[in-house]
Design a protein around this motif. Structure first.
Motif, PDB file in Angstrom:
ATOM      1  N   PRO A  10      63.052  45.229   2.271  1.00 49.79           N
ATOM      2  CA  PRO A  10      62.678  45.229   3.685  1.00 49.79           C
ATOM      3  C   PRO A  10      61.842  46.455   4.074  1.00 49.79           C
ATOM      4  CG  PRO A  10      64.948  45.920   3.434  1.00 49.79           C
ATOM      5  CD  PRO A  10      64.469  45.533   2.064  1.00 49.79           C
ATOM      6  N   GLY A  34      51.670  44.934   0.828  1.00 50.91           N
ATOM      7  CA  GLY A  34      51.833  44.976   2.286  1.00 50.91           C
ATOM      8  C   GLY A  34      50.539  45.436   2.949  1.00 50.91           C
ATOM      9  N   ALA A  35      49.846  46.376   2.297  1.00 44.15           N
ATOM     10  CA  ALA A  35      48.577  46.876   2.841  1.00 44.15           C
ATOM     11  C   ALA A  35      47.563  45.743   2.942  1.00 44.15           C
ATOM     12  CB  ALA A  35      48.031  47.989   1.951  1.00 44.15           C
ATOM     13  N   TYR A  37      48.290  42.475   3.529  1.00 40.36           N
ATOM     14  CA  TYR A  37      48.638  41.682   4.716  1.00 40.36           C
ATOM     15  C   TYR A  37      48.264  42.450   5.987  1.00 40.36           C
ATOM     16  CZ  TYR A  37      50.829  38.249   1.767  1.00 40.36           C
ATOM     17  OH  TYR A  37      51.023  37.262   0.818  1.00 40.36           O
ATOM     18  N   ARG A  81      48.281  51.515   9.468  1.00 38.14           N
ATOM     19  CA  ARG A  81      49.672  52.019   9.432  1.00 38.14           C
ATOM     20  C   ARG A  81      50.336  52.124  10.786  1.00 38.14           C
ATOM     21  NH1 ARG A  81      51.428  50.629   4.769  1.00 38.14           N
ATOM     22  NH2 ARG A  81      49.639  50.788   3.404  1.00 38.14           N
ATOM     23  N   ALA A  89      50.951  41.918  10.624  1.00 39.39           N
ATOM     24  CA  ALA A  89      50.992  41.542   9.201  1.00 39.39           C
ATOM     25  C   ALA A  89      52.095  40.522   8.976  1.00 39.39           C
ATOM     26  CB  ALA A  89      51.226  42.786   8.345  1.00 39.39           C
ATOM     27  N   ARG A  99      48.809  33.478   2.450  1.00 44.99           N
ATOM     28  CA  ARG A  99      49.619  33.838   1.274  1.00 44.99           C
ATOM     29  C   ARG A  99      48.940  33.388  -0.013  1.00 44.99           C
ATOM     30  NH1 ARG A  99      53.973  36.215   3.099  1.00 44.99           N
ATOM     31  NH2 ARG A  99      54.238  36.921   0.966  1.00 44.99           N
ATOM     32  N   ARG A 120      57.231  41.798  -0.653  1.00 43.17           N
ATOM     33  CA  ARG A 120      58.402  41.029  -0.220  1.00 43.17           C
ATOM     34  C   ARG A 120      58.725  39.903  -1.203  1.00 43.17           C
ATOM     35  NH1 ARG A 120      57.469  44.569   2.665  1.00 43.17           N
ATOM     36  NH2 ARG A 120      57.962  44.942   4.854  1.00 43.17           N
ATOM     37  N   ARG A 170      60.803  42.483  12.224  1.00 42.91           N
ATOM     38  CA  ARG A 170      60.013  42.183  11.028  1.00 42.91           C
ATOM     39  C   ARG A 170      60.927  41.672   9.893  1.00 42.91           C
ATOM     40  NH1 ARG A 170      56.547  45.517   8.074  1.00 42.91           N
ATOM     41  NH2 ARG A 170      57.150  47.459   9.056  1.00 42.91           N
ATOM     42  N   ASP A 174      60.505  38.100   8.225  1.00 47.95           N
ATOM     43  CA  ASP A 174      60.199  38.072   6.785  1.00 47.95           C
ATOM     44  C   ASP A 174      61.275  37.306   6.004  1.00 47.95           C
ATOM     45  OD1 ASP A 174      57.991  39.575   7.387  1.00 47.95           O
ATOM     46  OD2 ASP A 174      58.744  41.454   6.551  1.00 47.95           O
TER      47      ASP A 174
HETATM   48  O1  CDP Z   1      55.501  49.355   4.597  1.00 52.35           O
HETATM   49  P1  CDP Z   1      56.393  48.360   5.287  1.00 52.35           P
HETATM   50  O2  CDP Z   1      57.634  48.116   4.519  1.00 52.35           O
HETATM   51  O3  CDP Z   1      56.598  48.636   6.709  1.00 52.35           O
HETATM   52  O4  CDP Z   1      55.631  46.958   5.323  1.00 52.35           O
HETATM   53  P2  CDP Z   1      54.473  46.470   4.403  1.00 52.35           P
HETATM   54  O5  CDP Z   1      54.935  46.464   2.990  1.00 52.35           O
HETATM   55  O6  CDP Z   1      53.234  47.226   4.716  1.00 52.35           O
HETATM   56  O7  CDP Z   1      54.300  44.920   4.837  1.00 52.35           O
HETATM   57  C1  CDP Z   1      53.876  44.542   6.131  1.00 52.35           C
HETATM   58  C2  CDP Z   1      54.253  43.086   6.339  1.00 52.35           C
HETATM   59  O8  CDP Z   1      53.487  42.268   5.440  1.00 52.35           O
HETATM   60  C3  CDP Z   1      55.705  42.713   6.034  1.00 52.35           C
HETATM   61  O9  CDP Z   1      56.563  42.860   7.132  1.00 52.35           O
HETATM   62  C4  CDP Z   1      55.610  41.253   5.564  1.00 52.35           C
HETATM   63  O10 CDP Z   1      55.678  40.369   6.644  1.00 52.35           O
HETATM   64  C5  CDP Z   1      54.226  41.158   4.982  1.00 52.35           C
HETATM   65  N1  CDP Z   1      54.253  41.115   3.505  1.00 52.35           N
HETATM   66  C6  CDP Z   1      54.529  39.913   2.879  1.00 52.35           C
HETATM   67  O11 CDP Z   1      54.783  38.928   3.528  1.00 52.35           O
HETATM   68  N2  CDP Z   1      54.495  39.815   1.521  1.00 52.35           N
HETATM   69  C7  CDP Z   1      54.233  40.881   0.774  1.00 52.35           C
HETATM   70  N3  CDP Z   1      54.179  40.748  -0.550  1.00 52.35           N
HETATM   71  C8  CDP Z   1      53.993  42.137   1.377  1.00 52.35           C
HETATM   72  C9  CDP Z   1      54.028  42.234   2.765  1.00 52.35           C
END
Ligand code: CDP
Length: 211
Positions: A10, A34-35, A37, A81, A89, A99, A120, A170, A174
């Motif tokens: 998470p 994540g970057a 998305y 960020r 995202a 996706r 994720r 989030r 997610d």
């Molecule tokens: O850094 P943080 O954990 O806040 O979030 P992030 O890794 O930058 O991801 C932002 C958003 O992108 C997440 O809340 C997911 O909804 C989405 N995400 C995803 O669906 N699948 C991934 N492989 C990475 C991110």
């Protein structure tokens, strides 16, 4: 040594911080999905249009060795960020064609091995054959504290209650979405970092990556 390492979990669990260090120690490439998305969310926001397949179809997203993020040729590392882009995202991440596009890009990036990829759905969808899968988590309060520290260090305004709200929303989105929800793969190792230091988490991943 494990050639492909997947780290899921998470928001605010410390995935990117520890993955970057592990990558540097092993001489691997770090890939922050994540970057990617977040970059799509920024593109939608800046276009002033609703999300559409054509908007995503020709998006150009790349990451360099220093984990800098480029959107259509422009560096957006810092711009993505913010909590708003985080939620954006999470919204675009529910959409199947988004996706599909990013998953393909991520698989191409990992094709040569020696990578640590965080996100994720890396262990469950993107790289189901990864040599090592980690599911990194921490309590919501601890994750909010870490995220608040990060935002304040960057000079961004935020307060604890709002950060808790944002990451809880989030996490819910997610975890509950239909496509590729946040989930621990059956063969992933669970690491709870609530009372661990960054170095302790890094050491444990390096130990697991060794054989
Ligand atoms: O850094 P943080 O954990 O806040 O979030 P992030 O890794 O930058 O991801 C932002 C958003 O992108 C997440 O809340 C997911 O909804 C989405 N995400 C995803 O669906 N699948 C991934 N492989 C990475 C991110």
């Amino acid at each position: 040594m494990k050639k492909i390492i997947a780290v899921d979990g998470p928001a605010g669990a410390g995935k990117s911080t520890v993955s970057k260090i592990v990558a540097a120690r092993l001489g691997y490439t770090y890939i922050d999905t994540g970057a990617m998305y977040r970059a799509v969310a920024l593109k939608v926001l800046q276009s002033g249009e609703p999300l559409s397949e054509s908007l995503v179809g020709n998006v150009d997203i790349s990451l360099d060795e220093a984990a800098r993020v480029f959107l259509d040729g422009r560096e957006v590392t810092k711009e993505i960020r913010t909590p708003e882009i985080g939620l954006g995202a999470s919204d675009v991440a529910k959409v199947a064609y988004v996706r599909k596009k990013l998953t393909q890009l991520q698989r191409d990036m990992a094709a040569h091995g020696k990578v640590i990829m965080d996100g994720r759905d890396i262990g469950t969808q993107v790289l189901p054959n990864a040599d090592l899968k980690i599911f990194l988590t921490a309590s919501v309060e601890e994750r909010a504290r870490r995220r608040l520290d990060e935002l304040t260090a960057k000079g961004l305004q935020a307060d604890f209650a709002n950060v808790v709200k944002e990451i809880s929303l989030r996490d819910k989105q997610d975890t509950e979405r239909e496509i590729a929800p946040l989930a621990q793969a059956d063969d992933a190792v669970l690491l709870d970092s609530t009372s661990l230091t960054i170095e302790q988490v890094v050491a444990e991943i390096l130990r697991l990556a060794k054989d």
